[in-house]
Design an enzyme around this catalytic site. Sequence first.
Site, PDB file in Angstrom:
ATOM      1  N   ASN A 279       1.752 -12.904  -8.868  1.00 29.39           N
ATOM      2  CA  ASN A 279       0.752 -11.936  -9.302  1.00 29.39           C
ATOM      3  C   ASN A 279       0.097 -12.445 -10.584  1.00 29.39           C
ATOM      4  O   ASN A 279       0.775 -12.768 -11.557  1.00 29.39           O
ATOM      5  CB  ASN A 279       1.435 -10.589  -9.555  1.00 29.39           C
ATOM      6  CG  ASN A 279       0.479  -9.549 -10.110  1.00 29.39           C
ATOM      7  OD1 ASN A 279      -0.733  -9.657  -9.967  1.00 29.39           O
ATOM      8  ND2 ASN A 279       1.040  -8.525 -10.743  1.00 29.39           N
TER       9      ASN A 279
ATOM     10  N   ARG B  95     -29.013 -29.752 -43.194  1.00 32.79           N
ATOM     11  CA  ARG B  95     -28.482 -28.413 -43.466  1.00 32.79           C
ATOM     12  C   ARG B  95     -29.379 -27.331 -42.857  1.00 32.79           C
ATOM     13  O   ARG B  95     -30.493 -27.616 -42.402  1.00 32.79           O
ATOM     14  CB  ARG B  95     -28.315 -28.245 -44.973  1.00 32.79           C
ATOM     15  CG  ARG B  95     -27.184 -29.109 -45.544  1.00 32.79           C
ATOM     16  CD  ARG B  95     -27.156 -29.120 -47.055  1.00 32.79           C
ATOM     17  NE  ARG B  95     -27.056 -27.773 -47.597  1.00 32.79           N
ATOM     18  CZ  ARG B  95     -27.175 -27.487 -48.902  1.00 32.79           C
ATOM     19  NH1 ARG B  95     -27.416 -28.471 -49.769  1.00 32.79           N
ATOM     20  NH2 ARG B  95     -27.073 -26.254 -49.329  1.00 32.79           N
TER      21      ARG B  95
ATOM     22  N   GLU C  31       9.282  -8.107  -9.429  1.00 27.97           N
ATOM     23  CA  GLU C  31       9.469  -8.878 -10.650  1.00 27.97           C
ATOM     24  C   GLU C  31      10.639  -9.839 -10.496  1.00 27.97           C
ATOM     25  O   GLU C  31      11.575  -9.584  -9.733  1.00 27.97           O
ATOM     26  CB  GLU C  31       9.694  -7.946 -11.843  1.00 27.97           C
ATOM     27  CG  GLU C  31       8.507  -7.065 -12.178  1.00 27.97           C
ATOM     28  CD  GLU C  31       7.244  -7.860 -12.446  1.00 27.97           C
ATOM     29  OE1 GLU C  31       7.328  -8.897 -13.144  1.00 27.97           O
ATOM     30  OE2 GLU C  31       6.174  -7.458 -11.957  1.00 27.97           O
TER      31      GLU C  31
ATOM     32  N   ARG D 201       2.311 -12.786 -30.769  1.00 26.86           N
ATOM     33  CA  ARG D 201       2.767 -14.178 -30.632  1.00 26.86           C
ATOM     34  C   ARG D 201       1.733 -15.188 -31.117  1.00 26.86           C
ATOM     35  O   ARG D 201       2.052 -16.353 -31.333  1.00 26.86           O
ATOM     36  CB  ARG D 201       3.141 -14.463 -29.169  1.00 26.86           C
ATOM     37  CG  ARG D 201       4.515 -13.931 -28.791  1.00 26.86           C
ATOM     38  CD  ARG D 201       4.860 -14.266 -27.356  1.00 26.86           C
ATOM     39  NE  ARG D 201       4.215 -13.360 -26.423  1.00 26.86           N
ATOM     40  CZ  ARG D 201       4.235 -13.510 -25.096  1.00 26.86           C
ATOM     41  NH1 ARG D 201       4.842 -14.559 -24.565  1.00 26.86           N
ATOM     42  NH2 ARG D 201       3.633 -12.648 -24.316  1.00 26.86           N
TER      43      ARG D 201
ATOM     44  N   LYS E  81     -32.272 -30.030 -46.688  1.00 24.15           N
ATOM     45  CA  LYS E  81     -31.871 -28.619 -46.736  1.00 24.15           C
ATOM     46  C   LYS E  81     -33.108 -27.717 -46.782  1.00 24.15           C
ATOM     47  O   LYS E  81     -33.944 -27.853 -47.682  1.00 24.15           O
ATOM     48  CB  LYS E  81     -30.975 -28.370 -47.954  1.00 24.15           C
ATOM     49  CG  LYS E  81     -30.589 -26.916 -48.173  1.00 24.15           C
ATOM     50  CD  LYS E  81     -31.362 -26.331 -49.349  1.00 24.15           C
ATOM     51  CE  LYS E  81     -31.058 -24.858 -49.546  1.00 24.15           C
ATOM     52  NZ  LYS E  81     -31.887 -24.261 -50.629  1.00 24.15           N
TER      53      LYS E  81
ATOM     54  N   ARG F 201     -42.480 -42.047 -66.709  1.00 22.86           N
ATOM     55  CA  ARG F 201     -41.242 -42.676 -67.167  1.00 22.86           C
ATOM     56  C   ARG F 201     -41.496 -43.251 -68.549  1.00 22.86           C
ATOM     57  O   ARG F 201     -42.635 -43.572 -68.906  1.00 22.86           O
ATOM     58  CB  ARG F 201     -40.786 -43.758 -66.195  1.00 22.86           C
ATOM     59  CG  ARG F 201     -41.796 -44.876 -65.972  1.00 22.86           C
ATOM     60  CD  ARG F 201     -41.428 -45.724 -64.781  1.00 22.86           C
ATOM     61  NE  ARG F 201     -42.377 -46.836 -64.601  1.00 22.86           N
ATOM     62  CZ  ARG F 201     -42.590 -47.445 -63.456  1.00 22.86           C
ATOM     63  NH1 ARG F 201     -41.943 -47.062 -62.363  1.00 22.86           N
ATOM     64  NH2 ARG F 201     -43.436 -48.437 -63.369  1.00 22.86           N
TER      65      ARG F 201
END
Length: 457
Positions: A170, A333, A155, A16, A351, A440
């Site tokens: 029960n 991370r 039952e 189920r 990280k 740069r």
Amino acid sequence: MSNRYAVILAAGQGTRMKSKLYKVLHPVCGKPMVQHVVDQVNKLDTKEIVTIIGHGAEKVKAQLGNICHYALQEQQLGTAHAVMQAKEKLEGKAGVTLVVCGDTPLIKAETMEALFKQHVETNAKATVLTARIENPAGYGRIVRNEAGFVEKIVEHKDASEAERKINEINTGTYCFDNIALFEALKNVSNNNVQGEYYLPDVIEILKNQGEIVTAYQTNDLDETLGVNDRVALAEAERIMRARINEVQMRNGVTIVDPQNTYIEADVKIGADTTILPGTMLKGNTTIGADCTIGPHSEIVSCQIGDGTVVRQSVAHNSSIGSKVNIGPFAHIRPESNINDDVKIGNFVEIKKAVFGKGSKASHLSYIGDAEVGSDVNIGCGSITVNYDGKNKFLTKIEDEVFIGCNSNLVAPVTIGKGAYVAAGSTITKDVPGNALSIARSHQVNKENYVDKLNLKK
């Protein structure tokens, strides 16, 4: 005190649930149902625990490990048949055996302890855990005699009108005299519509032998919830979450909105910490005192020190020190180690990196596979370039370094103590301590160039 044993029924398929995942392995507040049950049983003074496995047997064994013994029920032929599979481990041993289902994650050790106590004090051969319910339709009814002992379990379909008015049911959890249990199991028949061997039949067999059968009634109906589908799974999650949050609050944690705060079973939180709405605390997370976590933060298996703030951020499998300020919208991370007094600001991703005490990455940076020393300032938009397409490399930034905005540190590379990296630099070689590194291209201004472009239109 007589020896105690436990049999956990965990062999059913759980059709189920409509899931590829075996039923008792479905998690409730971060822990598989059967693990909740075993953990509670393990709090009792039991000599042996035997888990009956069937569908998904190897995965259940992998989850539970060596905390218990196992017995395989190759065919699922009913609860009595399942208990009989423990015969090799338990038959002939004097003592008391608890039988509990692996899909009842809300049952508490205290209740099972009370069941054991009732069983011994009444000198019973069997004791049933019962509960009262407003609408008992579909449940087995507990019929008691004038002395309060159990006369029978009937039952619903077999009950008389008078018996159907009984609201004591029960729950499917029992204590048995172990020797009497295995003797009675030999006489259980499968002469019923389903053709299965049912454990409640043992009760009738013992009664017919003149033995005492009694019942212990729990006042907490929630404990008896058996999870057979996704609806019951969600209900178990709701109840367990409320329990966990209540325990945390009674231990001095402020949870602003308990209904919208998700704390898993193994999380530990210090006093005077505040958890804001929408926060999820998972796994083996430990949070110190005087912290503020949230809103809308996800913390998974992290260790967090005292006085730390984590706002609207995600952190997984990492160590975070005291008086750290993270977020909003930061991502820590796995395998990161953030020391005390660090600031990890908005849209910063860390990280597998070490951050030394007092260092800062205030906004819009990626720091991966790096060792960052103490009192380092990492400017906005800076990146440790750790991956060449095949391998990851380490960036080392020593103490008191200043990294200017929009810098690329191409690993493997070391920035020496006290060095400065000018904004916009792409660093491909080591920088000595106390040096200024500028990497740069030179600026070129072409005057009136825009006017020329406009003429071409």
